[in-house]
Design a protein around this motif. Structure first.
Motif, PDB file in Angstrom:
ATOM      1  N   TYR A 262       0.861  -1.661  -0.041  1.00  0.00           N
ATOM      2  CA  TYR A 262      -0.128   0.007  -0.236  1.00  0.00           C
ATOM      3  C   TYR A 262       1.061   1.138  -0.066  1.00  0.00           C
ATOM      4  CZ  TYR A 262      -3.930  -3.545   1.139  1.00  0.00           C
ATOM      5  OH  TYR A 262      -4.632  -4.578   1.255  1.00  0.00           O
ATOM      6  N   SER A 263       2.435   1.435  -0.436  1.00  0.00           N
ATOM      7  CA  SER A 263       3.515   2.028  -0.496  1.00  0.00           C
ATOM      8  C   SER A 263       2.248   3.135  -0.776  1.00  0.00           C
ATOM      9  CB  SER A 263       3.978   2.106  -1.176  1.00  0.00           C
ATOM     10  OG  SER A 263       5.221   1.230  -0.126  1.00  0.00           O
ATOM     11  N   HIS A 264       1.919   3.237  -2.384  1.00  0.00           N
ATOM     12  CA  HIS A 264       1.689   4.490  -3.216  1.00  0.00           C
ATOM     13  C   HIS A 264       0.437   4.714  -2.933  1.00  0.00           C
ATOM     14  CE1 HIS A 264       4.506   3.452  -6.309  1.00  0.00           C
ATOM     15  NE2 HIS A 264       4.203   2.844  -6.370  1.00  0.00           N
ATOM     16  N   ALA A 265      -0.562   3.998  -2.254  1.00  0.00           N
ATOM     17  CA  ALA A 265      -2.053   4.408  -1.645  1.00  0.00           C
ATOM     18  C   ALA A 265      -1.647   5.508  -0.478  1.00  0.00           C
ATOM     19  CB  ALA A 265      -3.124   3.195  -0.913  1.00  0.00           C
ATOM     20  N   LEU A 266      -1.269   5.355   0.126  1.00  0.00           N
ATOM     21  CA  LEU A 266      -0.714   5.107   1.355  1.00  0.00           C
ATOM     22  C   LEU A 266       0.112   7.052   1.502  1.00  0.00           C
ATOM     23  CD1 LEU A 266      -0.616   6.213   4.652  1.00  0.00           C
ATOM     24  CD2 LEU A 266       1.686   4.700   4.576  1.00  0.00           C
ATOM     25  N   TYR A 267       1.354   7.313   0.232  1.00  0.00           N
ATOM     26  CA  TYR A 267       1.970   8.204   0.278  1.00  0.00           C
ATOM     27  C   TYR A 267       0.765   9.487  -0.124  1.00  0.00           C
ATOM     28  CZ  TYR A 267       4.763  11.521  -2.689  1.00  0.00           C
ATOM     29  OH  TYR A 267       5.339  12.662  -2.778  1.00  0.00           O
ATOM     30  N   ALA A 268      -0.067   8.907  -1.046  1.00  0.00           N
ATOM     31  CA  ALA A 268      -1.464   9.549  -1.855  1.00  0.00           C
ATOM     32  C   ALA A 268      -2.074  10.496  -0.754  1.00  0.00           C
ATOM     33  CB  ALA A 268      -2.389   9.382  -2.872  1.00  0.00           C
ATOM     34  N   ASN A 269      -2.662   9.408   0.625  1.00  0.00           N
ATOM     35  CA  ASN A 269      -3.723   9.759   1.499  1.00  0.00           C
ATOM     36  C   ASN A 269      -2.919  10.818   2.647  1.00  0.00           C
ATOM     37  OD1 ASN A 269      -5.743   8.511   0.899  1.00  0.00           O
ATOM     38  ND2 ASN A 269      -5.316   7.318   2.291  1.00  0.00           N
ATOM     39  N   LEU A 270      -1.130  10.889   2.466  1.00  0.00           N
ATOM     40  CA  LEU A 270      -0.359  11.570   3.562  1.00  0.00           C
ATOM     41  C   LEU A 270      -0.644  12.634   3.204  1.00  0.00           C
ATOM     42  CD1 LEU A 270       2.853   9.818   4.771  1.00  0.00           C
ATOM     43  CD2 LEU A 270       0.736  10.018   6.329  1.00  0.00           C
ATOM     44  N   ALA A 271       0.323  12.728   1.431  1.00  0.00           N
ATOM     45  CA  ALA A 271       0.193  14.207   1.252  1.00  0.00           C
ATOM     46  C   ALA A 271      -1.448  15.064   0.874  1.00  0.00           C
ATOM     47  CB  ALA A 271       0.424  13.654  -0.698  1.00  0.00           C
ATOM     48  N   GLU A 272      -2.374  14.395   0.682  1.00  0.00           N
ATOM     49  CA  GLU A 272      -3.425  14.803   1.044  1.00  0.00           C
ATOM     50  C   GLU A 272      -4.003  15.329   2.347  1.00  0.00           C
ATOM     51  OE1 GLU A 272      -8.503  14.488  -0.344  1.00  0.00           O
ATOM     52  OE2 GLU A 272      -6.797  13.236  -0.486  1.00  0.00           O
ATOM     53  N   PHE A 273      -3.201  15.076   3.426  1.00  0.00           N
ATOM     54  CA  PHE A 273      -3.711  14.185   4.549  1.00  0.00           C
ATOM     55  C   PHE A 273      -3.450  15.483   5.371  1.00  0.00           C
ATOM     56  CE2 PHE A 273      -2.131  13.383   9.164  1.00  0.00           C
ATOM     57  CZ  PHE A 273      -3.995  13.946   9.859  1.00  0.00           C
ATOM     58  N   LEU A 274      -1.800  16.032   5.526  1.00  0.00           N
ATOM     59  CA  LEU A 274      -0.520  16.751   6.183  1.00  0.00           C
ATOM     60  C   LEU A 274      -1.088  18.001   5.550  1.00  0.00           C
ATOM     61  CD1 LEU A 274       2.982  14.386   5.812  1.00  0.00           C
ATOM     62  CD2 LEU A 274       1.409  14.778   7.550  1.00  0.00           C
ATOM     63  N   PRO A 275      -1.248  18.428   4.630  1.00  0.00           N
ATOM     64  CA  PRO A 275      -1.967  20.549   4.975  1.00  0.00           C
ATOM     65  C   PRO A 275      -2.756  20.083   5.516  1.00  0.00           C
ATOM     66  CG  PRO A 275      -1.243  19.356   2.493  1.00  0.00           C
ATOM     67  CD  PRO A 275      -1.527  17.562   3.311  1.00  0.00           C
ATOM     68  N   ILE A 276      -3.422  19.600   5.237  1.00  0.00           N
ATOM     69  CA  ILE A 276      -4.882  19.756   5.891  1.00  0.00           C
ATOM     70  C   ILE A 276      -4.921  19.414   7.371  1.00  0.00           C
ATOM     71  CG2 ILE A 276      -7.319  18.445   6.830  1.00  0.00           C
ATOM     72  CD1 ILE A 276      -7.396  17.618   3.900  1.00  0.00           C
ATOM     73  N   PHE A 277      -4.387  18.667   7.696  1.00  0.00           N
ATOM     74  CA  PHE A 277      -3.328  18.703   9.269  1.00  0.00           C
ATOM     75  C   PHE A 277      -2.693  19.889   9.693  1.00  0.00           C
ATOM     76  CE2 PHE A 277      -0.231  16.709  12.620  1.00  0.00           C
ATOM     77  CZ  PHE A 277      -0.839  16.160  13.845  1.00  0.00           C
ATOM     78  N   SER A 278      -2.460  20.677   9.129  1.00  0.00           N
ATOM     79  CA  SER A 278      -1.690  21.338   9.349  1.00  0.00           C
ATOM     80  C   SER A 278      -1.953  23.025   9.865  1.00  0.00           C
ATOM     81  CB  SER A 278      -0.110  21.795   7.883  1.00  0.00           C
ATOM     82  OG  SER A 278      -0.854  22.220   7.272  1.00  0.00           O
ATOM     83  N   GLN A 279      -3.378  22.555   8.968  1.00  0.00           N
ATOM     84  CA  GLN A 279      -3.955  23.972   9.352  1.00  0.00           C
ATOM     85  C   GLN A 279      -5.016  23.773  11.097  1.00  0.00           C
ATOM     86  OE1 GLN A 279      -7.263  24.094   6.053  1.00  0.00           O
ATOM     87  NE2 GLN A 279      -5.515  23.664   4.660  1.00  0.00           N
ATOM     88  N   GLN A 280      -4.411  23.288  11.885  1.00  0.00           N
ATOM     89  CA  GLN A 280      -5.104  22.387  12.834  1.00  0.00           C
ATOM     90  C   GLN A 280      -3.649  22.651  13.855  1.00  0.00           C
ATOM     91  OE1 GLN A 280      -8.480  21.351  12.865  1.00  0.00           O
ATOM     92  NE2 GLN A 280      -8.229  21.664  11.140  1.00  0.00           N
ATOM     93  N   LEU A 281      -2.138  23.480  13.461  1.00  0.00           N
ATOM     94  CA  LEU A 281      -1.706  23.464  14.645  1.00  0.00           C
ATOM     95  C   LEU A 281      -0.992  24.607  14.454  1.00  0.00           C
ATOM     96  CD1 LEU A 281       0.415  20.161  13.273  1.00  0.00           C
ATOM     97  CD2 LEU A 281      -1.135  20.367  15.294  1.00  0.00           C
TER      98      LEU A 281
END
Length: 446
Positions: free
Chosen positions: A294-313
């Protein structure tokens, strides 16, 4: 928004205000971020034995059993009341060689009981105790053998009160490895039932300790390691120097890993929530393996999640962090950095979580050596108990005994080995055909 990303954002309450939720993908360790529930072993390890004994007998684990009194025994007698109370006091009836009484070992009366229940359930799952028929049989209820036992059993049963607990989901590293070793140890110790009941709490405590230390030592590993990480121990009261392995590769190493333990646990929970596979839990070395499915799927999900997460910090947390990462490893490192920097602002929470490691280490597994600091340590009693679990009623080459101890997470350097050999000689369980370790045998003491 991807399905896994959306679900993780919901879990972390992004729609209202970010909440630092832990263990949502599974409990990796039975630790708490709050002090009241943390197991401090106020009443030793016996509350967890009670939880286990009740669970394998199909009873509710949260059983708060009030004290047995002469009234509850319903005995009609002219004997002085104080004598009757003493005869049926916990100090007396708990000395009975009965597996049934293990079901009535009480929990602590404080909030610590919450941690005791979680720890007991954790060991049940880790060692698959309900599937270990020898173990289950040893904890099964027995029929009273005499009038005294009948009075005690009926009196205790009349005082039972319990409430149902919601099931918990745990995740384990190399679970089958510990299950197999524990199963072997139980099969040998049960050959002497008296010894087994006297030492089962100590054996369970050791397995909890060794699993916790091994897991903490490798929870942040990005590469596959050997089954057991070498951690060195000294014997109690043994004089040591700075050059000894127990100083360099033992408590200090695990303690340092423990300082970021909550961050490492959170990273694993976040990553598993973002992996499109709900049937398995993956550890960091598996996730970063070149052949991870699941390397590619996880990479894509992290690429989407991390910018959203950063907005909460806070801006101070995200300052200087590059959200353009070249590969999965860099993306995972970015997640770790965000969580670690955020944790720096609430260091007290992280330290309380790691405190559970110190609590179990202080139950006979660590010793202070002045300016050298703490080292892992075993007392002579524990060494002999583990040796008995390894050897049973047979005998085993000395070198094989040391290898078996290493399989259980206990390493000794040459000087400590000499101390252990001297202990075996003192206990009169060493057969010495020559000075070679292959020609020396350790006998069972059962």
């Amino acid at each position: 928004m991807n399905e896994q990303v959306k679900a993780l954002c919901t879990t972390l309450h992004f729609e209202t205000k970010f909440k630092a939720t832990h263990d949502f993908a599974g409990y990796i360790l039975p630790f708490f971020t709050r002090k009241p529930e943390r197991v401090k072993f106020t009443n030793g390890f016996t509350p967890m034995v009670g939880v286990i004994a009740r669970a394998v007998n199909g009873k509710n684990v949260d059983l708060n059993q009030s004290a047995l009194t002469a009234k509850s025994t319903l005995i009609d007698t002219d004997v002085d009341q104080q004598v009757v109370d003493q005869l049926f006091s916990p100090d007396i009836y708990r000395e009975m060689p009965s597996s049934k009484l293990l079901q009535y070992l009480p929990l602590s009366e404080s909030k610590e009981r919450t941690g005791e229940i979680r720890l007991g359930e954790f060991l049940i799952e880790l060692l698959r105790l309900k599937e270990n028929q020898t173990f289950v049989a040893s904890f099964s209820g027995t029929q009273p053998a005499n009038l005294y036992e009948r009075v005690v059993f009926e009196g205790l049963k009349a005082t039972e009160s319990a409430k149902q607990q919601a099931p918990r989901h745990f995740e384990f590293y190399n679970q089958g490895y510990y299950e197999d070793l524990f199963r072997q140890d139980v099969q040998r110790l049960i050959q002497d039932k008296g010894y087994f009941y006297d030492h089962i709490a100590e054996l369970l405590k050791f397995y909890y300790f060794t699993y916790v230390t091994q897991t903490i030592a490798r929870v942040s590993d990005s590469k596959a390691r050997q089954t057991i990480t070498p951690l060195y121990f000294a014997l109690e009261n043994e004089s040591i120097s700075r050059s000894r392995q127990a100083v360099k590769t033992g408590y200090s190493m695990v303690y340092q890993h423990g300082q970021d333990l909550l961050t490492d646990v959170d990273v694993l929970n976040y990553l598993n929530a973002l992996i499109p596979d709900t049937k398995h839990f993956y550890w960091k070395n598996q996730i970063l393996s070149p052949d991870f499915a699941y390397s590619h799927a996880l990479y894509a999900n992290l690429a989407e999640f991390l910018p959203i997460f950063s907005q909460q910090l806070d801006a101070a947390v995200t300052a200087g962090i590059d959200f353009e990462f070249p590969d999965l490893s860099a993306a995972v490192k970015c997640l770790w950095t965000l969580l670690a920097k955020r944790s720096d602002g609430s260091r007290e929470t992280s330290s309380r979580y790691a405190k559970s490691f110190e609590e179990i280490a202080q139950q006979g597994f660590v010793r202070q050596h002045g300016r050298l600091g703490r080292t892992f340590s075993l007392n002579k009693h524990t060494v002999l108990m583990l040796t008995t679990a390894i050897v049973g009623q047979d005998k085993m080459p000395l070198n094989a005994v040391f290898k078996a101890l290493q399989e259980r997470g206990v390493y000794f350097d040459r000087m400590t080995r000499d101390q252990v050999i001297a202990l075996y000689e003192q206990a009169n369980i060493l057969e010495k055909l020559s000075d070679s370790g292959d020609a020396q045998y350790v006998r069972g003491i059962l």
